[in-house]
Each structure stands twice: as structure tokens, then as C-alpha cells.
Design a protein around this motif. Sequence first.
Motif, PDB file in Angstrom:
ATOM      1  N   TYR A  26       0.846  -1.198   0.000  1.00  0.00           N
ATOM      2  CA  TYR A  26       0.000   0.000   0.000  1.00  0.00           C
ATOM      3  C   TYR A  26       0.879   1.245   0.000  1.00  0.00           C
ATOM      4  O   TYR A  26       2.046   1.200   0.381  1.00  0.00           O
ATOM      5  CB  TYR A  26      -0.944  -0.010   1.208  1.00  0.00           C
ATOM      6  CG  TYR A  26      -2.034  -1.042   1.053  1.00  0.00           C
ATOM      7  CD1 TYR A  26      -3.163  -0.761   0.294  1.00  0.00           C
ATOM      8  CD2 TYR A  26      -1.920  -2.304   1.613  1.00  0.00           C
ATOM      9  CE1 TYR A  26      -4.160  -1.711   0.123  1.00  0.00           C
ATOM     10  CE2 TYR A  26      -2.902  -3.261   1.445  1.00  0.00           C
ATOM     11  CZ  TYR A  26      -4.023  -2.945   0.692  1.00  0.00           C
ATOM     12  OH  TYR A  26      -5.005  -3.894   0.508  1.00  0.00           O
ATOM     13  N   PRO A  27       0.336   2.379  -0.425  1.00  0.00           N
ATOM     14  CA  PRO A  27       1.127   3.614  -0.514  1.00  0.00           C
ATOM     15  C   PRO A  27       1.703   4.046   0.829  1.00  0.00           C
ATOM     16  O   PRO A  27       1.188   3.713   1.900  1.00  0.00           O
ATOM     17  CB  PRO A  27       0.112   4.652  -1.014  1.00  0.00           C
ATOM     18  CG  PRO A  27      -0.959   3.869  -1.661  1.00  0.00           C
ATOM     19  CD  PRO A  27      -1.026   2.561  -0.918  1.00  0.00           C
ATOM     20  N   LEU A  28       2.773   4.822   0.740  1.00  0.00           N
ATOM     21  CA  LEU A  28       3.485   5.275   1.934  1.00  0.00           C
ATOM     22  C   LEU A  28       2.607   6.100   2.855  1.00  0.00           C
ATOM     23  O   LEU A  28       2.710   5.988   4.084  1.00  0.00           O
ATOM     24  CB  LEU A  28       4.720   6.081   1.520  1.00  0.00           C
ATOM     25  CG  LEU A  28       5.646   6.530   2.637  1.00  0.00           C
ATOM     26  CD1 LEU A  28       6.200   5.319   3.392  1.00  0.00           C
ATOM     27  CD2 LEU A  28       6.775   7.368   2.092  1.00  0.00           C
ATOM     28  N   ASP A  29       1.710   6.907   2.304  1.00  0.00           N
ATOM     29  CA  ASP A  29       0.855   7.728   3.168  1.00  0.00           C
ATOM     30  C   ASP A  29      -0.079   6.869   4.014  1.00  0.00           C
ATOM     31  O   ASP A  29      -0.373   7.205   5.153  1.00  0.00           O
ATOM     32  CB  ASP A  29       0.078   8.760   2.364  1.00  0.00           C
ATOM     33  CG  ASP A  29      -0.852   8.146   1.336  1.00  0.00           C
ATOM     34  OD1 ASP A  29      -0.580   7.025   0.874  1.00  0.00           O
ATOM     35  OD2 ASP A  29      -1.853   8.796   0.985  1.00  0.00           O
ATOM     36  N   GLN A  30      -0.528   5.730   3.475  1.00  0.00           N
ATOM     37  CA  GLN A  30      -1.376   4.838   4.261  1.00  0.00           C
ATOM     38  C   GLN A  30      -0.563   4.118   5.333  1.00  0.00           C
ATOM     39  O   GLN A  30      -1.036   3.905   6.449  1.00  0.00           O
ATOM     40  CB  GLN A  30      -2.070   3.840   3.348  1.00  0.00           C
ATOM     41  CG  GLN A  30      -3.076   4.494   2.435  1.00  0.00           C
ATOM     42  CD  GLN A  30      -3.776   3.529   1.523  1.00  0.00           C
ATOM     43  OE1 GLN A  30      -3.692   2.314   1.690  1.00  0.00           O
ATOM     44  NE2 GLN A  30      -4.488   4.062   0.548  1.00  0.00           N
ATOM     45  N   LYS A  31       0.670   3.756   5.027  1.00  0.00           N
ATOM     46  CA  LYS A  31       1.544   3.140   6.032  1.00  0.00           C
ATOM     47  C   LYS A  31       1.804   4.103   7.183  1.00  0.00           C
ATOM     48  O   LYS A  31       1.787   3.721   8.351  1.00  0.00           O
ATOM     49  CB  LYS A  31       2.868   2.719   5.393  1.00  0.00           C
ATOM     50  CG  LYS A  31       2.735   1.589   4.402  1.00  0.00           C
ATOM     51  CD  LYS A  31       4.069   1.268   3.766  1.00  0.00           C
ATOM     52  CE  LYS A  31       3.925   0.178   2.723  1.00  0.00           C
ATOM     53  NZ  LYS A  31       5.190  -0.169   2.079  1.00  0.00           N
ATOM     54  N   ARG A  32       2.024   5.365   6.844  1.00  0.00           N
ATOM     55  CA  ARG A  32       2.275   6.376   7.878  1.00  0.00           C
ATOM     56  C   ARG A  32       1.018   6.660   8.700  1.00  0.00           C
ATOM     57  O   ARG A  32       1.110   6.948   9.892  1.00  0.00           O
ATOM     58  CB  ARG A  32       2.796   7.650   7.243  1.00  0.00           C
ATOM     59  CG  ARG A  32       4.219   7.492   6.751  1.00  0.00           C
ATOM     60  CD  ARG A  32       4.778   8.775   6.239  1.00  0.00           C
ATOM     61  NE  ARG A  32       6.171   8.600   5.856  1.00  0.00           N
ATOM     62  CZ  ARG A  32       6.830   9.416   5.059  1.00  0.00           C
ATOM     63  NH1 ARG A  32       6.224  10.484   4.575  1.00  0.00           N
ATOM     64  NH2 ARG A  32       8.091   9.191   4.761  1.00  0.00           N
ATOM     65  N   THR A  33      -0.138   6.562   8.070  1.00  0.00           N
ATOM     66  CA  THR A  33      -1.389   6.747   8.805  1.00  0.00           C
ATOM     67  C   THR A  33      -1.550   5.649   9.849  1.00  0.00           C
ATOM     68  O   THR A  33      -1.936   5.925  10.994  1.00  0.00           O
ATOM     69  CB  THR A  33      -2.586   6.756   7.836  1.00  0.00           C
ATOM     70  OG1 THR A  33      -2.406   7.806   6.887  1.00  0.00           O
ATOM     71  CG2 THR A  33      -3.878   6.971   8.578  1.00  0.00           C
ATOM     72  N   LEU A  34      -1.258   4.400   9.472  1.00  0.00           N
ATOM     73  CA  LEU A  34      -1.319   3.306  10.443  1.00  0.00           C
ATOM     74  C   LEU A  34      -0.342   3.553  11.581  1.00  0.00           C
ATOM     75  O   LEU A  34      -0.649   3.299  12.749  1.00  0.00           O
ATOM     76  CB  LEU A  34      -1.008   1.971   9.770  1.00  0.00           C
ATOM     77  CG  LEU A  34      -2.096   1.381   8.892  1.00  0.00           C
ATOM     78  CD1 LEU A  34      -1.585   0.124   8.207  1.00  0.00           C
ATOM     79  CD2 LEU A  34      -3.337   1.069   9.687  1.00  0.00           C
TER      80      LEU A  34
END
Length: 58
Positions: free
Chosen positions: A15-23
Motif C-alpha cells: 500500500y502507498p506510503l501515506d497509508q503506512k504512515r497513517t497506520l
Amino acid sequence: MATIKIKQVKSKIGYPLDQKRTLQCLGLRKISQVVEVEDSPSVRGMIRKVHHLVTVVE
């Protein structure tokens, strides 16, 4: 304030980096991990962004 429990149900791999950072901002690292966070509009927005990776536990 009220709190809500969030459980990660799917891997963040692929998944995109922004979604990883959101988690990461929600405090989730592993599948099946449950965290309890304050219920606020910003947290609701983060949950909405990664709704396919998490579930809200009652």
C-alpha cells in the motif's frame, strides 16, 4: 473524551506510503493489534483513509 478501539486486520505491505504512515500515527504495527485512541474528527479521518486495513472494535 470517549475512546474507540481500532484493530488492524490486513497487512500494510503493497500500500502507498501515506497509508503506512497513517497506520503508524494510529499506533498500529502488526496484524491483529488493537489500540485504544481518543475519538476525535482527526482520528476518524485517519480511520476513513485506511478503512480497508482496519476495523473499529466495540
